[in-house]
Design a protein around this motif. Sequence first.
Motif, PDB file in Angstrom:
ATOM      1  N   LEU A   1       0.853  -1.183   0.000  1.00 33.60           N
ATOM      2  CA  LEU A   1       0.000   0.000   0.000  1.00 33.60           C
ATOM      3  C   LEU A   1       0.885   1.228   0.000  1.00 33.60           C
ATOM      4  N   GLN A   2       0.622   2.136  -0.926  1.00 33.24           N
ATOM      5  CA  GLN A   2       1.282   3.443  -0.927  1.00 33.24           C
ATOM      6  C   GLN A   2       0.222   4.505  -0.749  1.00 33.24           C
ATOM      7  N   SER A   3       0.480   5.429   0.147  1.00 36.26           N
ATOM      8  CA  SER A   3      -0.400   6.561   0.372  1.00 36.26           C
ATOM      9  C   SER A   3       0.389   7.815   0.005  1.00 36.26           C
ATOM     10  N   LEU A   4      -0.095   8.532  -1.002  1.00 37.37           N
ATOM     11  CA  LEU A   4       0.634   9.685  -1.513  1.00 37.37           C
ATOM     12  C   LEU A   4      -0.230  10.930  -1.481  1.00 37.37           C
ATOM     13  N   GLU A   5       0.414  12.064  -1.311  1.00 39.48           N
ATOM     14  CA  GLU A   5      -0.295  13.325  -1.414  1.00 39.48           C
ATOM     15  C   GLU A   5      -0.697  13.523  -2.861  1.00 39.48           C
ATOM     16  N   GLY A   6      -1.900  14.023  -3.067  1.00 41.80           N
ATOM     17  CA  GLY A   6      -2.401  14.238  -4.424  1.00 41.80           C
ATOM     18  C   GLY A   6      -1.747  15.428  -5.099  1.00 41.80           C
ATOM     19  N   THR A   7      -2.309  15.832  -6.218  1.00 45.75           N
ATOM     20  CA  THR A   7      -1.726  16.907  -7.021  1.00 45.75           C
ATOM     21  C   THR A   7      -2.215  18.296  -6.639  1.00 45.75           C
ATOM     22  N   LEU A   8      -3.233  18.395  -5.814  1.00 45.56           N
ATOM     23  CA  LEU A   8      -3.762  19.710  -5.442  1.00 45.56           C
ATOM     24  C   LEU A   8      -2.850  20.392  -4.429  1.00 45.56           C
ATOM     25  N   LEU A   9      -2.670  21.665  -4.565  1.00 47.95           N
ATOM     26  CA  LEU A   9      -1.761  22.416  -3.699  1.00 47.95           C
ATOM     27  C   LEU A   9      -2.230  22.494  -2.247  1.00 47.95           C
ATOM     28  N   ASP A  10      -3.518  22.379  -2.016  1.00 52.72           N
ATOM     29  CA  ASP A  10      -4.025  22.500  -0.648  1.00 52.72           C
ATOM     30  C   ASP A  10      -4.006  21.179   0.126  1.00 52.72           C
ATOM     31  N   ALA A  11      -3.424  20.134  -0.429  1.00 54.79           N
ATOM     32  CA  ALA A  11      -3.278  18.823   0.220  1.00 54.79           C
ATOM     33  C   ALA A  11      -4.621  18.176   0.578  1.00 54.79           C
ATOM     34  N   SER A  12      -5.670  18.533  -0.143  1.00 53.01           N
ATOM     35  CA  SER A  12      -6.988  17.954   0.143  1.00 53.01           C
ATOM     36  C   SER A  12      -7.240  16.677  -0.654  1.00 53.01           C
ATOM     37  N   GLU A  13      -6.255  16.233  -1.362  1.00 55.10           N
ATOM     38  CA  GLU A  13      -6.400  15.030  -2.178  1.00 55.10           C
ATOM     39  C   GLU A  13      -5.373  13.986  -1.749  1.00 55.10           C
ATOM     40  N   ARG A  14      -5.795  12.722  -1.721  1.00 49.73           N
ATOM     41  CA  ARG A  14      -4.889  11.599  -1.448  1.00 49.73           C
ATOM     42  C   ARG A  14      -4.934  10.651  -2.629  1.00 49.73           C
ATOM     43  N   GLU A  15      -3.815  10.033  -2.872  1.00 50.15           N
ATOM     44  CA  GLU A  15      -3.717   9.026  -3.914  1.00 50.15           C
ATOM     45  C   GLU A  15      -3.281   7.729  -3.241  1.00 50.15           C
TER      46      GLU A  15
ATOM     47  N   GLY B   1       8.273 -22.230  -9.638  1.00 48.80           N
ATOM     48  CA  GLY B   1       7.550 -22.877 -10.725  1.00 48.80           C
ATOM     49  C   GLY B   1       6.115 -22.393 -10.836  1.00 48.80           C
ATOM     50  N   TRP B   2       5.634 -21.694  -9.818  1.00 45.06           N
ATOM     51  CA  TRP B   2       4.287 -21.121  -9.837  1.00 45.06           C
ATOM     52  C   TRP B   2       4.283 -19.898 -10.742  1.00 45.06           C
ATOM     53  N   PHE B   3       3.082 -19.539 -11.210  1.00 50.74           N
ATOM     54  CA  PHE B   3       2.919 -18.279 -11.926  1.00 50.74           C
ATOM     55  C   PHE B   3       2.404 -17.232 -10.937  1.00 50.74           C
ATOM     56  N   HIS B   4       2.886 -16.031 -11.124  1.00 50.89           N
ATOM     57  CA  HIS B   4       2.656 -14.934 -10.182  1.00 50.89           C
ATOM     58  C   HIS B   4       2.226 -13.708 -10.971  1.00 50.89           C
ATOM     59  N   GLY B   5       1.082 -13.174 -10.614  1.00 51.75           N
ATOM     60  CA  GLY B   5       0.605 -11.944 -11.234  1.00 51.75           C
ATOM     61  C   GLY B   5       0.556 -10.837 -10.207  1.00 51.75           C
ATOM     62  N   ILE B   6       0.902  -9.634 -10.634  1.00 56.04           N
ATOM     63  CA  ILE B   6       0.813  -8.461  -9.759  1.00 56.04           C
ATOM     64  C   ILE B   6      -0.023  -7.414 -10.475  1.00 56.04           C
ATOM     65  N   ILE B   7      -1.122  -7.045  -9.845  1.00 58.12           N
ATOM     66  CA  ILE B   7      -1.989  -5.988 -10.364  1.00 58.12           C
ATOM     67  C   ILE B   7      -1.741  -4.753  -9.515  1.00 58.12           C
ATOM     68  N   THR B   8      -1.412  -3.645 -10.140  1.00 56.36           N
ATOM     69  CA  THR B   8      -1.285  -2.378  -9.429  1.00 56.36           C
ATOM     70  C   THR B   8      -2.546  -1.569  -9.707  1.00 56.36           C
ATOM     71  N   ILE B   9      -3.236  -1.216  -8.623  1.00 57.80           N
ATOM     72  CA  ILE B   9      -4.452  -0.427  -8.740  1.00 57.80           C
ATOM     73  C   ILE B   9      -4.255   0.902  -8.014  1.00 57.80           C
ATOM     74  N   ARG B  10      -4.967   1.902  -8.466  1.00 57.47           N
ATOM     75  CA  ARG B  10      -4.800   3.247  -7.899  1.00 57.47           C
ATOM     76  C   ARG B  10      -6.179   3.851  -7.649  1.00 57.47           C
ATOM     77  N   GLY B  11      -6.300   4.542  -6.528  1.00 56.76           N
ATOM     78  CA  GLY B  11      -7.541   5.234  -6.192  1.00 56.76           C
ATOM     79  C   GLY B  11      -7.233   6.635  -5.700  1.00 56.76           C
ATOM     80  N   TYR B  12      -8.246   7.482  -5.716  1.00 60.90           N
ATOM     81  CA  TYR B  12      -8.092   8.874  -5.313  1.00 60.90           C
ATOM     82  C   TYR B  12      -9.201   9.247  -4.347  1.00 60.90           C
TER      83      TYR B  12
END
Length: 118
Positions: free
Chosen positions: A45-59, A104-115
């Motif tokens: 899990l990554q929690s990032l500050e969004g693109t808005l200057l007032d820090a009201s957005e999380r990614e 020998g197993w197959f491994h999938g990694i899905i990266t999903i993003r929300g705002y």
Amino acid sequence: MSHIAIIQNIYNALTSNETLMNKITGVFDFVPEEEKPPYVVVDTLQSLEGTLLDASEREWAVDVHIWSGYSGKKEVLEIADIIQNTLKDEWYFEELMVMRDTSGWFHGIITIRGYERE
């Protein structure tokens, strides 16, 4: 939304999907040692500050891992499609990477993003 709530949201959505649960042995945060494939792990899990200057957005970025003992990519890809359809209304899908693990197993990694906006 809290960090725990993000992971819980994804976990609840996945475990509520009957098609997915009939195809896998479980959805985990920590996989029991003797667990049989295929299964899904809600992992990084990554929690990032969004693109808005007032820090009201999380990614939020979350990696969901798919582990399969099937000889080939087919099972991982089928599970990935079910996961994408389950989460499509709340999350954006950035990528899917499928590889053969040294086990020998197959491994999938899905990266999903929300705002989220406050």
